[in-house]
Design a protein around this motif. Structure first.
Motif, mmCIF file in Angstrom:
data_model
loop_
_atom_site.group_PDB
_atom_site.id
_atom_site.type_symbol
_atom_site.label_atom_id
_atom_site.label_comp_id
_atom_site.label_asym_id
_atom_site.label_seq_id
_atom_site.Cartn_x
_atom_site.Cartn_y
_atom_site.Cartn_z
ATOM 1 N N GLY A 117 -38.078 1.166 -70.776
ATOM 2 C CA GLY A 117 -39.090 1.221 -70.127
ATOM 3 C C GLY A 117 -40.028 2.119 -70.978
ATOM 4 N N ASP A 118 -39.804 3.679 -70.082
ATOM 5 C CA ASP A 118 -40.380 5.076 -70.830
ATOM 6 C C ASP A 118 -40.728 5.016 -72.450
ATOM 7 O OD1 ASP A 118 -37.698 5.673 -71.296
ATOM 8 O OD2 ASP A 118 -37.247 6.782 -70.162
ATOM 9 N N GLY A 119 -40.084 4.552 -73.074
ATOM 10 C CA GLY A 119 -40.232 4.900 -74.307
ATOM 11 C C GLY A 119 -39.511 5.616 -75.200
ATOM 12 N N HIS A 123 -34.434 -7.936 -74.842
ATOM 13 C CA HIS A 123 -33.311 -6.556 -75.757
ATOM 14 C C HIS A 123 -32.186 -7.087 -75.311
ATOM 15 C CE1 HIS A 123 -36.626 -2.898 -74.963
ATOM 16 N NE2 HIS A 123 -37.026 -4.322 -74.444
ATOM 17 N N ARG A 124 -31.923 -5.451 -75.945
ATOM 18 C CA ARG A 124 -29.961 -6.188 -76.593
ATOM 19 C C ARG A 124 -29.386 -5.681 -75.666
ATOM 20 N NH1 ARG A 124 -26.542 -4.297 -82.107
ATOM 21 N NH2 ARG A 124 -24.024 -4.608 -80.610
ATOM 22 N N MET A 125 -28.176 -6.464 -75.356
ATOM 23 C CA MET A 125 -26.912 -5.992 -73.636
ATOM 24 C C MET A 125 -25.944 -5.747 -74.488
ATOM 25 S SD MET A 125 -26.939 -9.258 -72.740
ATOM 26 C CE MET A 125 -28.143 -10.407 -73.309
ATOM 27 N N GLY A 126 -25.042 -5.151 -73.801
ATOM 28 C CA GLY A 126 -23.714 -4.719 -74.524
ATOM 29 C C GLY A 126 -22.450 -5.507 -73.573
ATOM 30 N N CYS A 152 -38.917 0.376 -83.271
ATOM 31 C CA CYS A 152 -40.078 0.900 -82.248
ATOM 32 C C CYS A 152 -41.863 0.654 -82.761
ATOM 33 C CB CYS A 152 -39.959 2.015 -81.534
ATOM 34 S SG CYS A 152 -38.425 1.687 -80.473
ATOM 35 N N GLY A 153 -41.352 0.698 -84.708
ATOM 36 C CA GLY A 153 -42.235 0.539 -85.236
ATOM 37 C C GLY A 153 -42.701 2.457 -85.648
ATOM 38 N N TRP A 201 -30.913 -2.194 -73.868
ATOM 39 C CA TRP A 201 -31.559 -1.996 -72.265
ATOM 40 C C TRP A 201 -31.223 -2.995 -71.431
ATOM 41 C CZ3 TRP A 201 -37.363 -1.583 -71.044
ATOM 42 C CH2 TRP A 201 -37.832 -1.631 -70.145
ATOM 43 N N ALA A 202 -29.856 -2.480 -71.012
ATOM 44 C CA ALA A 202 -29.240 -3.769 -70.605
ATOM 45 C C ALA A 202 -30.072 -4.847 -68.952
ATOM 46 C CB ALA A 202 -27.460 -3.364 -69.962
#
Lengths: 252, 252, 252, 252, 252, 252, 252, 252
Positions: B134-136, H228-231, B183-184, H195-196
């Motif tokens: 979330g903090d990018g 988001h992607r997880m593992g 993320c572009g 970002w699990a």
């Protein structure tokens, strides 16, 4: 300063051309730049002999990079600990008599020592045949670029001359097989089962001249003479490279 | 002594397991073990930070092994000569300001220095995605074994955390592309034509933080920011690795 | 006499290395050794300029060897009959204005003429990029061994300098595409449908300088400028090679 | 004039059809268009015999194009210098008795001479079997398109008849192996180690009729009879091709 | 709760590394996780012995998934019906004495039982050699990752120790072949023709210790001892796995 | 009688070469020998026009051989039952309005009818481009051997002339794509989702002239005009082939 | 009418399922659907026996499609002309006793006749082993899908029963090799050199029962018994298929 | 008892054919037999609906077998622990809220539960297209054998009908992509970075009907909707499968 691309190109071609012309005729050709080949080449070159190290891959180091099953660590037993120290490779004792080291550091340090000793490297170079004349002695190697072989192109090789050849190509024992196929000897017994303890001992015993002008060391020694197989324990490799160097220095 | 295969196996697994557990969380992850990555990792690790070097191939050294067109020599201009000396790489002056060295010795010495500085190597390891929360900020890497990727096996990756990531993967700029695609940004300008002189200068200028938590260095810097292409002249590479290290040390 | 392998090896390396050093900087680099490239290179070299012919394959001749659908014959229209005669290629009239010749004899005679004119051949050589500096002019080529490219090895290229480059690489127009991708021009229109009559005419018209320092000839001319496609009729090819040579000789 | 695509297609098919129909029955079929095959075919055709040269690749020239290790130069010893001169191939003396030439010029000039002598080329043509009838004499060849073989298509071959066959296919000795496998003879001894001096001598000695109707020349001669291997020294090749031609002309 | 990727990574590495360290030395190593291997491993592990199941593929189940010709059904004869019931696999009687079941359910239930019995699975693991020391007994296995083998990477294996090995690798009888090649025994008779009835009987008879420390079961038993081939009838497989387990439990 | 191989070879070459020379210029070229192409070619040839059927594979029949999912049966609805009967293909009614037939019998009978109608087959022939001249009409095809294309050989094609071309190449709509790419039209809408009922209707509607000189039929019609996809129901295919033939016969 | 996709799917599965269940047990299994297999199967089925034709490829016709060297024509000698006529294949006399026909029409007409005679086709079906029980007679075949074999999937086969098997698989003689490898007989002599006249005669002589329950015909007959090779002359093939059918009809 | 191979073959074909005929029309088709697909299929089938699970590979289980980087362990967070318990999968708490389990046991237990619930498996089955008719609802799937697709054979598919389809094919979201490509929707947003924590939450939110008749679950849900992607943390997978089942059961 301003950089000129053409000067860069000429610098590279010119330097390597002179090395190639000079090394068409050398004292010792070590084939295979794994740990035993690196040790052997280094110890001979340190005595001032002209040594070339011929490696089919782009990088040197052979099977050492991957440690055991891609865990990049190697193990060396106490008898060979002094060789780790000699080549400045850090190690720690895991259990009594078992020393571990980074496989990548090990390759780097052995290669750096070889370079410092004056060994010349010929990577991406493939031995496709051997030169044996009327005296029945291995007196040269027929080489080609590995990418030529990989792409199946029909391109003729060149020949280099060497007083002594060391086959350090591991399980495949490439040079010994070429000689054996064309001359009927040496007899290739083939590698035995895994038995690390025995293998470590045997690999030094089997390090010897197996045909006039041809020494084997490292796993190639066991592959020719029937020694047992070892795993990612590299003490015997280092000791075998050292032994080959000692025998060859006695001879030359 | 008697060697026990099982102790050898356990030594290797146990050692590497502890390193892997420890390096799941590191200060700086350098991706790509070519010349700029090796220099960058070494200089940071020498300051005591926890640095991991992630390389997809079995061997480190990147495009340096083959010199120019398989002639294993490199050229370094005068501005970078002090880095050859620092890493103990022998060189000779071909024409004023142009120094040549063995490409193989260069890889070996840079790698040996990295090992001495405490860099941990993770070879055969492939970055298949990035961790951005979330903090990018780029805060971790999604890794897998390269042979898993090469064989197309469906096996899940693992994730590691790092405060800073350095993309030193060369023309491909792998990490920057993953970040850009998801993320572009950063915008990937793409590498320009060959212009060694300009490229050598630009590569240092382009070595910078291109996304929060992500630095680029070496050819990846030019590939992201539109710098020109160079050839087998490695001075800019070494200087770029040094520059990335300096900037990161300032930050941490 | 007694033959010595090492002298043979040294003769080959020494000769070619000197040629390579000399041709790092040449007047005209013709890329692609098909019929139009061979004609163009020959006619320029006959005027005493330093011309190199760069071909990615092992053999020269391009698409001419196979004739039409593996029937090794070519056809040449009356306008180009004088070029067959000039290069000593036997032909016979099939129907009024249509001359047939052996495709294999044609390759051999064009190549022999190029050699006699002093053209230097660099076969198995691949153009992987272009050198364009601040003056916006194509001033060199970034080359590598084709087997390096075919095996996906990570080996750096070298750079050569040339006053003029001729792209004679056929449908692919390799050099023009490299320039177009990096510089945004020339615009590549793409080849049109089969229309032999129109194509034969167009290929000569489209033979011109399409970017500072870059000429296109043969099918590459049509592929860049939208000319029509022709089949195994090689008159236009020969005329296009001749036209490129004339224009370049005017320039230099 | 206006070019008509269909006339072009018909010209090519018609011409080649007549040649194929005519050459289904020929005096001498030379298999393999490397240097020895080219010399042999040329010298026989110059005497007015009907000679076809069958080559599996698209281009002729065999292993000559690549010189030694991709350096496109060949070496010829003094005994064979007259053959270079005869075929109008430029050469220079590197050291006493060693003449170097361009490998590409050599292929072109030998091929041009063959074409001038009236040799018909059948490229992309693969010998997949032999015709031997009740008289135990090799009297024909079973041929197919090489791309058919390369793609594994199930397509039947055709058969051609010839009074004499010359196997000039190099190390593989393709025709001799077909005959040996089906008839139990000739015995294939296999090529020996590299020994250029001896090989150059042997290749001429081994050039002979090894089975009724079958001659071997070039490296195929050594591969059948156990001669030594040579490298990129082509004198023996040329002399062997000449010798085969002389013997066959005596016979026919 | 908040999920932390690094804790996930550490959990996976830590757990599996401890299992690997523990299982470097086990009671019984079953190689091949097809139906007979799964039954054998389960029945031994249920008695409290330490059993590892080594499988080269990513998934277990061997040839069972595909049923017969991709119709995912298997057949079991009446003698083995009790084993289907024991493992909770649903079946229906097709004709007297012939029971059909889902091949996929069968794999799942056998595997679930093995897991419940405490068998540890090592998938993607390839047996590349065997450990046999001076006592002439098979005492360990040389293993590597299957993707390493599939990509041809040069990476050393590790060695594990086991009191008993079961070769359940099917037609290939991988372990038995390794032992036979290195030690000259056991003699591999090879599998006979299809004869389901006889094969089903024979596979149980051939399930035995064929070399000190090595049992064969399932199709590997027939492949070693010359039993007939069966098709997608799995009763004999299950009975063979049971028989091997009984014999081994008697021994340990 | 005594058979002479050379007469056999000459018979085959002579016959086919004359057919090739004759068919360089034909009335209708049907590309793709699947069910719709076979029906279309047959119905036109029966009216005495010169029709060639060009097929890239060795065998004709297209996607019909495999029935549905390798079960070699096809289904035809009642509207097309009369075409099965016309071509003498046995069928049985599965449920009202659904007729099944052997897919292999269907191919054989359609092909036999085409042969009887005088259609000439050119198998292993690949359309690599189109001939369109100044009048903007498709007036010919650029063809090559499929094995040449499959092996990536650089061999030039030949050109044939035809008044009308039928694209019956199925989902790929090969000819229509070539025309569209070079001329900007016809617009290729692309095939829709599976909807057998609608597709069967649409395929006949979409069978039409989509570019001057070019008709599409069978799945190529839907692939160009956005018709839905059907499965192994071949009624629409047969009707589409019939429709194309009717339209073309009206035109010529 | 409205078409329902699901009815289509069910029609295809249901029809083929019933055929497969019925043909698990047949009178004669002919393996290989080339010309001799097609003739043999047709003539037996016409007498009312249950005959299955098993072909590994998607299409039937074997090596006949491609004629000679991709010229789709075949030759038949006068002795076999009556079989062309019987199967309604058009032919013309090229020279006395030599009849040519279209290879594609020939396949189509032979296949159509087989279908009319009631032969059932099993294409994409691969014979991976044989069933031989205690009576030492070939009594069944072990079959699998060819795509399963081509992709290396581990899927079990199924078994079919037949009173007589005909091996019509050409040069490979697949069934005979399976039997020979497992049972030590029949002895496979191997095919001789090309000698069309002799081969045509021999192929009929060699058409016989070579193992209890196994006949060979076509090129498989020569490949087993040492007959000579023929080319694209198919008279012997047709006669051999007829001979096998006659012998089998006598037996059953 | 005596086993009869033919009865075995018939049992397998007959059973599976009846299942195939029955499942041509089903309530819910779940595509992809990974963890989320298995959970979803099980929970729906337990309510008595007719559910088919379509999997392109030979084995089910998807990416779960390999754990993380080939260490066969998975992690599940506390929220999903109850699902492990429900499916009888053993787990242990690594750190608070993190539970580890064997990846292989997990696959086996989920699959066993699906079988017990009455789910029918169709493995080696590939979805090559979708059926959407005039009502704009996904109402069926176009399927084929995966080995047919892998070998590039031209074989037509079959169509099955289902009231609801679940796309559980992971990152590829195969069904959703087919629908999107043909119908212009749903919009495929694409998967985000690793970002699990967020991914685990999102995957349940994104599990929904994305097109009339089409649900997505598991990673396919995130791949479609931008989660988001997880593992190798499978809690979200299991919860997503459960959520899809709940929503579908509400609907039907």
């Amino acid at each position: 300063m301003t950089l000129d691309e053409i000067t860069i190109s000429r610098a590279i071609i010119s330097e390597q051309m002179h090395i190639m012309l000079e090394y068409m005729d050398m004292d010792v050709a070590v084939v295979g730049a794994g740990p035993s080949g690196l040790v052997c080449a280094t110890l001979i070159a340190e005595k001032g002999l002209k040594v070339g190290l011929i490696e089919k891959k782009l990088s040197v180091g052979g099977g050492m990079w991957g440690g055991g099953m891609m865990f990049p660590r190697i193990v060396v037993q106490s008898e060979a600990k002094r060789l780790l120290d000699r080549f400045n490779i850090k190690s720690s004792e895991f259990s009594p008599g078992y020393y571990t080291a980074s496989s990548i550091e090990s390759v780097a340090k052995l290669t750096a020592s070889a370079a410092d000793a004056g060994v010349q490297f010929f990577n991406l170079t493939y031995v496709e045949d051997v030169m044996i004349k009327g005296d029945g002695k291995l007196s040269g190697l027929v080489i080609n670029w590995q990418p030529v072989e990989a792409t199946g192109l029909h391109v003729d090789p060149l020949t280099i001359r060497c007083r002594i050849t060391v086959d350090a190509t591991g399980h495949d024992a490439v040079v010994a097989h070429h000689v054996s196929k064309k001359c009927g000897k040496p007899k290739i017994v083939g590698e035995g089962t895994m038995w690390a303890d025995n293998a470590e001992f045997a690999v030094v015993t089997h390090t010897k001249e197996v045909f006039p002008g041809l020494f084997v060391c490292g796993m190639a020694a066991n592959a020719v003479s029937g020694g047992h197989r070892m795993g990612p324990v590299f003490g015997g490799m280092l000791l075998s490279g050292e032994s080959a160097a000692m025998q060859i220095l006695d001879l030359l």
